[in-house]
Design an enzyme around this catalytic site. Structure first.
Site, PDB file in Angstrom:
ATOM      1  N   ILE A  12      46.004  67.569  44.508  1.00 50.78           N
ATOM      2  CA  ILE A  12      45.717  68.388  46.427  1.00 50.78           C
ATOM      3  C   ILE A  12      46.773  68.209  46.932  1.00 50.78           C
ATOM      4  O   ILE A  12      47.859  69.032  47.134  1.00 50.78           O
ATOM      5  CB  ILE A  12      45.173  67.865  46.837  1.00 50.78           C
ATOM      6  CG1 ILE A  12      43.122  67.204  46.146  1.00 50.78           C
ATOM      7  CG2 ILE A  12      44.940  67.526  48.503  1.00 50.78           C
ATOM      8  CD1 ILE A  12      42.070  66.637  47.121  1.00 50.78           C
ATOM      9  N   ASP A  31      54.204  58.099  42.496  1.00 49.82           N
ATOM     10  CA  ASP A  31      54.206  57.471  40.583  1.00 49.82           C
ATOM     11  C   ASP A  31      54.392  58.385  39.828  1.00 49.82           C
ATOM     12  O   ASP A  31      54.743  57.775  38.608  1.00 49.82           O
ATOM     13  CB  ASP A  31      54.527  56.111  40.805  1.00 49.82           C
ATOM     14  CG  ASP A  31      52.233  55.822  40.752  1.00 49.82           C
ATOM     15  OD1 ASP A  31      51.854  57.148  40.339  1.00 49.82           O
ATOM     16  OD2 ASP A  31      51.967  55.153  40.298  1.00 49.82           O
ATOM     17  N   TYR A 139      34.882  52.745  43.264  1.00 49.12           N
ATOM     18  CA  TYR A 139      36.127  53.504  43.549  1.00 49.12           C
ATOM     19  C   TYR A 139      35.300  54.016  44.568  1.00 49.12           C
ATOM     20  O   TYR A 139      36.107  53.657  45.985  1.00 49.12           O
ATOM     21  CB  TYR A 139      36.126  55.097  43.214  1.00 49.12           C
ATOM     22  CG  TYR A 139      37.046  56.551  43.578  1.00 49.12           C
ATOM     23  CD1 TYR A 139      37.851  56.350  43.918  1.00 49.12           C
ATOM     24  CD2 TYR A 139      35.334  57.438  44.035  1.00 49.12           C
ATOM     25  CE1 TYR A 139      38.592  57.460  44.399  1.00 49.12           C
ATOM     26  CE2 TYR A 139      36.794  58.210  44.338  1.00 49.12           C
ATOM     27  CZ  TYR A 139      37.393  58.419  45.019  1.00 49.12           C
ATOM     28  OH  TYR A 139      38.365  59.635  45.422  1.00 49.12           O
TER      29      TYR A 139
HETATM   30  N1  LIG Z   1      40.613  66.000  43.827  1.00 49.22           N
HETATM   31  C1  LIG Z   1      38.762  65.573  44.602  1.00 49.22           C
HETATM   32  O1  LIG Z   1      38.194  66.393  44.263  1.00 49.22           O
HETATM   33  C2  LIG Z   1      38.634  64.208  45.385  1.00 49.22           C
HETATM   34  C3  LIG Z   1      37.295  64.606  46.127  1.00 49.22           C
HETATM   35  C4  LIG Z   1      37.690  63.269  47.614  1.00 49.22           C
HETATM   36  C5  LIG Z   1      38.777  62.646  47.447  1.00 49.22           C
HETATM   37  N2  LIG Z   1      39.896  62.555  47.059  1.00 49.22           N
HETATM   38  C6  LIG Z   1      41.516  61.778  47.161  1.00 49.22           C
HETATM   39  O2  LIG Z   1      42.267  63.435  47.478  1.00 49.22           O
HETATM   40  C7  LIG Z   1      43.383  62.323  46.971  1.00 49.22           C
HETATM   41  C8  LIG Z   1      44.002  62.833  46.419  1.00 49.22           C
HETATM   42  O3  LIG Z   1      43.089  63.310  45.403  1.00 49.22           O
HETATM   43  P1  LIG Z   1      43.883  64.473  43.794  1.00 49.22           P
HETATM   44  O4  LIG Z   1      42.262  65.325  43.690  1.00 49.22           O
HETATM   45  O5  LIG Z   1      45.515  65.446  43.867  1.00 49.22           O
HETATM   46  O6  LIG Z   1      44.017  62.947  42.954  1.00 49.22           O
HETATM   47  P2  LIG Z   1      45.723  63.181  41.448  1.00 49.22           P
HETATM   48  O7  LIG Z   1      44.829  62.162  40.682  1.00 49.22           O
HETATM   49  O8  LIG Z   1      45.742  64.180  40.691  1.00 49.22           O
HETATM   50  O9  LIG Z   1      46.841  62.921  42.309  1.00 49.22           O
HETATM   51  C9  LIG Z   1      46.867  61.928  43.528  1.00 49.22           C
HETATM   52  C10 LIG Z   1      47.817  61.346  43.480  1.00 49.22           C
HETATM   53  O10 LIG Z   1      48.396  60.059  43.118  1.00 49.22           O
HETATM   54  C11 LIG Z   1      50.021  59.197  42.654  1.00 49.22           C
HETATM   55  N3  LIG Z   1      49.760  58.368  42.045  1.00 49.22           N
HETATM   56  C12 LIG Z   1      48.608  58.082  42.134  1.00 49.22           C
HETATM   57  N4  LIG Z   1      48.373  56.284  42.328  1.00 49.22           N
HETATM   58  C13 LIG Z   1      50.116  55.984  42.949  1.00 49.22           C
HETATM   59  C14 LIG Z   1      51.264  55.378  43.625  1.00 49.22           C
HETATM   60  N5  LIG Z   1      50.216  53.393  43.563  1.00 49.22           N
HETATM   61  N6  LIG Z   1      51.624  55.268  43.739  1.00 49.22           N
HETATM   62  C15 LIG Z   1      52.086  56.636  43.839  1.00 49.22           C
HETATM   63  N7  LIG Z   1      51.421  57.150  43.305  1.00 49.22           N
HETATM   64  C16 LIG Z   1      50.330  57.421  43.231  1.00 49.22           C
HETATM   65  C17 LIG Z   1      49.489  60.472  41.067  1.00 49.22           C
HETATM   66  O11 LIG Z   1      50.456  60.404  40.489  1.00 49.22           O
HETATM   67  C18 LIG Z   1      49.266  61.656  41.447  1.00 49.22           C
HETATM   68  O12 LIG Z   1      49.984  62.493  41.618  1.00 49.22           O
HETATM   69  C19 LIG Z   1      42.937  60.577  46.330  1.00 49.22           C
HETATM   70  O13 LIG Z   1      42.842  60.306  47.210  1.00 49.22           O
HETATM   71  C20 LIG Z   1      41.509  61.100  45.565  1.00 49.22           C
HETATM   72  O14 LIG Z   1      41.015  60.108  46.514  1.00 49.22           O
HETATM   73  C21 LIG Z   1      40.013  63.914  45.528  1.00 49.22           C
END
Ligand SMILES: NC(=O)c1ccc[n+]([C@@H]2O[C@H](COP(=O)([O-])OP(=O)(O)OC[C@H]3O[C@@H](n4cnc5c(N)ncnc54)[C@H](O)[C@@H]3O)[C@@H](O)[C@H]2O)c1
Length: 311
Positions: A12, A31, A139
């Site tokens: 996202i 990270d 989670y």
């Molecule tokens: N994709 C979905 O369907 C969905 C649904 C509900 C909520 N979310 C939430 O949306 C957000 C983005 O999700 P996404 O699907 O893009 O996930 P993703 O895993 O692709 O992105 C998360 C990003 O955060 C970075 N990250 C993780 N831990 C970290 C840390 N400790 N310090 C710095 N960077 C860190 C990762 O490297 C990654 O680039 C998240 O908070 C997720 O929980 C996503």
């Protein structure tokens, strides 16, 4: 506006950054634990850093954001079960740290990613922001606690905030590895010439929202001139979703013409812990900051499949 995106190398986050860079000064802190270096935008300021790193507040202050979009998270349900301690640390302590660093750096708004997982198995559909929250895995629990930590940390600071409860987001750059969303997994399997597997009857439903719509919601709320955290009903919580229930079988059928795949999908036994129905009502986001989803499933699956197939 100067906008800092945590998790900007993820699914996202990278879609958001690619739109934001044309409109605002953008910074990314990630990270790269699940994000990818090739997702980083060359025009964005950036640091490869854990949000729990003690140097994180100084990095935020160095960029000097007007607003922070906090997307970095431990976002895998299975990993939250195998390592709930890390899940809680990143999602709850991490959100508190991001909020405190944003306030200290002079930001006026923090938008934080929450999830449909805070609701657990719904008693009714579609769920509204004031529906009961009863997460069924670590989670969901950490995402719910992160909402509280964000509110606690920013109470009395004058910094506006919101927790966006995303439904099932899909689109280009989603990671199909491990436990990616079902759209990403189906697209990756079809693009590789394999037959996707449906677990259970296929009648389980999800609320699939295209990542471009999620990006539009975040941008609309960044530009909103009112106070997001005090809007009724239920203050800072906002569902970002379509409000529609789509079964996994319907998803498979919608993908057939896109991928040119007309053979039956494989069927396997239902997986324990899967929520049976899910749909979130997003009319509050429309009423407060004028956003509504625009991309139909049929329209969103095209660019998504083409990205997976590298077409
Ligand atoms: N994709 C979905 O369907 C969905 C649904 C509900 C909520 N979310 C939430 O949306 C957000 C983005 O999700 P996404 O699907 O893009 O996930 P993703 O895993 O692709 O992105 C998360 C990003 O955060 C970075 N990250 C993780 N831990 C970290 C840390 N400790 N310090 C710095 N960077 C860190 C990762 O490297 C990654 O680039 C998240 O908070 C997720 O929980 C996503």
């Amino acid at each position: 506006m100067r906008v800092l995106v945590t998790g900007g190398a993820g699914f996202i986050g990278s879609n958001l950054v690619h739109v934001l860079v044309g409109q605002h000064e953008v910074g990314v802190i990630d990270d790269l634990s699940t994000g990818h270096a090739e997702n980083l935008h060359p025009s964005a300021w950036g640091r490869t850093m854990d949000i729990l790193d003690e140097r994180f507040p100084a990095a935020v202050a160095e960029f000097g954001p007007d607003a922070v979009v906090h997307l970095a998270a431990q976002s895998s349900v299975p990993r939250s079960i195998t390592d709930p301690v890390r899940d809680w640390a990143v999602n709850v302590d991490g959100t508190r740290t991001v909020a405190a660093a944003a306030a200290a750096a002079g930001a006026t708004r923090v938008l934080s990613a929450s999830s449909a997982a805070v609701y657990g198995e719904p008693a009714e559909v579609p769920l509204g922001e004031c529906s009961d929250t009863a997460p069924v895995n670590p989670y969901g629990s950490s995402k719910l606690a992160a909402e509280k930590a964000l509110a606690d940390e920013l109470a009395g600071t004058g910094v506006d905030f919101a927790s966006f409860r995303f439904s099932n987001v899909y689109g280009p750059r989603q990671d199909a590895a491990g436990e990616g969303g079902v759209v990403a997994i189906f697209c990756a399997e079809l693009a590789a010439g394999r037959t996707p597997v449906i677990y259970g009857s296929g009648e389980q439903t999800r609320d699939f929202i295209y990542v471009g719509d999620v990006v539009a919601a975040i941008i609309a709320s960044l530009e909103f001139t009112g106070t997001l955290s005090e809007a009724e009903p239920c203050g800072p919580a906002y569902n970002i979703s379509t409000g529609e229930e789509v079964s996994v079988t319907d998803l498979a059928n919608a993908l057939r013409p896109v991928a040119g795949f007309y053979a039956p999908f494989e069927i396997a036994r239902e997986r324990a812990g899967d929520v049976l129905r899910s749909s979130l009502d997003s009319r509050k986001a429309r009423a407060v900051f004028g956003w509504q989803p625009r991309v139909t499933l049929e329209a969103g699956l095209g660019p998504t499949y083409r990205w997976f197939a590298r077409l």
